[in-house]
Scaffold this active site. Structure first.
Site, PDB file in Angstrom:
ATOM      1  N   ASP A  13       3.455   3.411   7.770  1.00 19.12           N
ATOM      2  CA  ASP A  13       3.518   2.039   8.393  1.00 19.12           C
ATOM      3  C   ASP A  13       4.637   1.729   9.258  1.00 19.12           C
ATOM      4  OD1 ASP A  13       1.393   1.313   6.847  1.00 19.12           O
ATOM      5  OD2 ASP A  13       2.600   0.428   5.503  1.00 19.12           O
ATOM      6  N   LYS A  16       2.940   3.850  13.707  1.00 20.61           N
ATOM      7  CA  LYS A  16       1.959   5.144  14.608  1.00 20.61           C
ATOM      8  C   LYS A  16       1.139   4.398  15.282  1.00 20.61           C
ATOM      9  CE  LYS A  16       1.393   6.651  10.349  1.00 20.61           C
ATOM     10  NZ  LYS A  16       2.236   5.669   9.383  1.00 20.61           N
ATOM     11  N   ALA A  39      -4.928   4.631   5.656  1.00 18.35           N
ATOM     12  CA  ALA A  39      -4.242   4.411   6.630  1.00 18.35           C
ATOM     13  C   ALA A  39      -4.598   3.015   7.434  1.00 18.35           C
ATOM     14  CB  ALA A  39      -4.421   5.550   7.677  1.00 18.35           C
ATOM     15  N   GLY A  40      -3.572   2.390   7.753  1.00 17.49           N
ATOM     16  CA  GLY A  40      -3.957   0.975   8.619  1.00 17.49           C
ATOM     17  C   GLY A  40      -2.952   0.915   9.633  1.00 17.49           C
ATOM     18  N   HIS A  41      -3.575   1.285  11.109  1.00 17.23           N
ATOM     19  CA  HIS A  41      -2.515   1.607  12.304  1.00 17.23           C
ATOM     20  C   HIS A  41      -2.789   0.169  13.153  1.00 17.23           C
ATOM     21  CE1 HIS A  41      -2.425   6.312  11.596  1.00 17.23           C
ATOM     22  NE2 HIS A  41      -2.000   5.357  10.528  1.00 17.23           N
ATOM     23  N   ARG A 145     -13.204  22.756  -4.560  1.00 18.34           N
ATOM     24  CA  ARG A 145     -14.399  23.414  -3.679  1.00 18.34           C
ATOM     25  C   ARG A 145     -15.896  22.895  -4.184  1.00 18.34           C
ATOM     26  NH1 ARG A 145     -11.375  28.816  -5.206  1.00 18.34           N
ATOM     27  NH2 ARG A 145     -11.159  27.464  -6.967  1.00 18.34           N
ATOM     28  N   GLN A 225       0.056   8.322   7.370  1.00 17.78           N
ATOM     29  CA  GLN A 225       1.351   7.924   6.447  1.00 17.78           C
ATOM     30  C   GLN A 225       2.417   8.448   6.845  1.00 17.78           C
ATOM     31  OE1 GLN A 225      -2.295   9.589   5.316  1.00 17.78           O
ATOM     32  NE2 GLN A 225      -2.802   7.385   4.965  1.00 17.78           N
ATOM     33  N   SER A 413      10.808   0.796  20.007  1.00 21.46           N
ATOM     34  CA  SER A 413       9.957  -0.580  20.192  1.00 21.46           C
ATOM     35  C   SER A 413      10.537  -1.450  19.711  1.00 21.46           C
ATOM     36  CB  SER A 413       8.853   0.033  19.259  1.00 21.46           C
ATOM     37  OG  SER A 413       7.953  -1.271  18.732  1.00 21.46           O
TER      38      SER A 413
END
Ligand code: GDP
Ligand code: IMO
Ligand code: MG
Length: 429
Positions: A13, A16, A39-41, A145, A225, A413
């Site tokens: 977080d 990205k 993920a949460g972008h 596998r 991540q 940023s």
């Protein structure tokens, strides 16, 4: 220079989504290489806010290839609805999407197992605080596998064999929790729809990226991540189940390390973490709460409140080494300015170093950062578009980060919008 990897250098977080969106304006290919919809972008484009979970954060640029690599785990229902939502917003209307035939698939029983295991462990030791999206169980099946890959969805008889194999391993655990056994027929039926939808979107992603590099195109590899959630080098066992580091980009896409030119790591101007596990600079009191509200620190995937604290420079230096960072992106500088005072951790007590000492055993030492705590600072930072526009305490803070970590700051940023960005070096040479 044509290939740049962008990774999280903390516990996820870091911003990205925002940084990849900004840099993707210069790229022809944006490729995710690990993780899934844990993920949460977030991308903020003026009044529009977009959160991507599986789709690479280059999706706002028509014609830019958005690639999902073999290192990812894909929940097809989530993927389809995410793409549908982006298409409703006018994105991904061409043939931008490309999915690796070798990516693994998250199936309903992976989600169930993730939730059941978290519930069972809740309150006690062993709870990871996962996103409950089935990430761990899907990677577990891959390592064992018996995982189901995207290419298996296109071949019903091979899919059925795979599912029967999983049934033998997993039904016992599901039934012990009072949950129905794996319904092979139902999954094979659902896979017909997934396969039809995937047609025209699947490919050998390694070959695609290699061809792009050879053609001189700019490839942006998007990590998910963060370094401290890496399966090998993070705060194990409080980690995710994949390689989050830049090193994972090559394996996760199917290209060689010689194809990579640069690696940029992202850090917030402070630190956050969501889920269980050590966090040496966490502020559990009112300052932590202030950071959370000023930075709107709630998970983009689960909505959980993130724990917040000061910037941990020893951990960041460790992340810089693990990733071989050539550039550092500092996000949320504006948020730090909302605090009455600011501190930074430059070292741990007794000079303890992450990697040698477990982070649960270190004690952070703090130094005050001079010049912060001015209520007007945040507004001045938020409108800065060049380093020279930043107030001097903010510049001094950035200089101190750069000096301690030993990596040049390439991007700053100063707000969530893509326009609120200071690029100090060219991303692609
Ligand atoms: P990711 O997982 O690394 O892509 O980060 P997330 O999107 O989960 O969380 C980052 C949050 O911070 C999002 O809500 C972004 O819109 C926001 N954000 C990113 N950069 C900045 C910034 O410089 N200032 C502020 N105030 N917010 C930012
Ligand atoms: P982005 O890409 C922050 C954390 C979870 C939990 C641990 C394991 O948005 O930065 P998992 O569901 O992966 O098995 O959970 O990892 N986690 C994240 N934390 N940002 C993320 O992704 C995360 N993905 C997983 O909270 O502690
Ligand atoms: Mg996130």
């Amino acid at each position: 220079m044509t290939t740049l990897i962008v990774v999280g250098a903390q516990w996820g977080d870091e911003g990205k989504g925002k940084v990849v969106d900004v840099l993707a304006s210069q790229a022809q290919v944006v490729a995710r290489y690990a993780g899934g919809n844990n993920a949460g972008h977030t991308l903020v484009l003026g009044a529009r806010k977009i959160v991507t979970h599986l789709v690479p954060s280059g999706c706002a640029y028509p014609g830019t290839a958005c690639v999902l690599g073999a290192g990812m785990v894909i929940d097809m229902d989530v993927f389809q609805s995410e793409v549908a939502e982006l298409q409703r917003a006018g994105m991904l209307l061409g043939d931008e999407l490309r999915v690796s035939l070798d990516a693994h698939v998250i199936l309903p029983f992976h989600r169930q197992l993730d939730g059941l295991r978290e519930d069972q462990a809740s309150g006690g030791a062993g709870r990871i605080g996962t996103t409950r999206r089935g990430i761990g169980p899907a990677y577990e099946a891959k390592a064992a596998r018996r995982g189901v890959r995207v290419r298996d969805l296109l071949d019903p008889s091979r899919l059925r064999v795979r599912l029967e194999q999983n049934k033998q391993h997993v039904d016992f655990e599901l039934q012990r929790h009072g949950v129905a056994a794996i319904d092979v027929d139902a999954i094979v039926r659902a896979a017909e729809g997934w396969a039809a939808w995937l047609r025209g979107k699947v490919c050998d992603v390694g070959a695609l990226v290699e061809a792009a590099v050879r053609a001189g195109q700019r490839v942006l590899c998007e990590g998910a991540q963060g370094a401290l959630l890496d399966l090998d080098h993070g705060t194990y066992p409080y980690v995710t189940s994949s390689t989050t580091l830049a090193g994972g980009a090559c394996a996760g896409l199917g290209i060689g390390p010689t194809r990579v030119d640069a690696v940029w790591g992202i850090t917030k101007a402070y630190t956050t973490r969501v889920g269980a596990g050590p966090f040496p600079t966490c502020e559990r009191g009112p300052l932590g709460e202030l950071l959370r509200s000023a930075g709107d620190e709630y998970g983009a995937t689960t909505g959980r409140p993130r724990d917040c604290g000061w910037l941990d420079l020893p951990a960041l230096r460790h992340a810089a080494r693990l990733n071989g960072l050539t550039g550092l992106c500092v996000t949320k500088l504006d948020v730090l300015a909302a605090l009455p005072s600011v501190q930074v951790c430059r070292r741990y007590a007794d000079g303890a170093e992450p990697g040698e000492v477990l982070l649960e055993d270190v004690v952070a030492e703090y130094e005050p950062v001079p010049g912060w705590g001015d209520p007007q600072l945040r507004e001045r930072i938020a409108v800065a578009r060049r380093l020279e526009d930043l107030p001097s305490p903010a510049r001094a803070y950035l200089d101190a980060i750069e000096a301690t970590v030993g990596v040049p700051i390439t991007l700053v940023s100063v707000g969530p919008d893509r326009a609120q960005t200071i690029l100090t070096r060219a991303a692609f040479g």
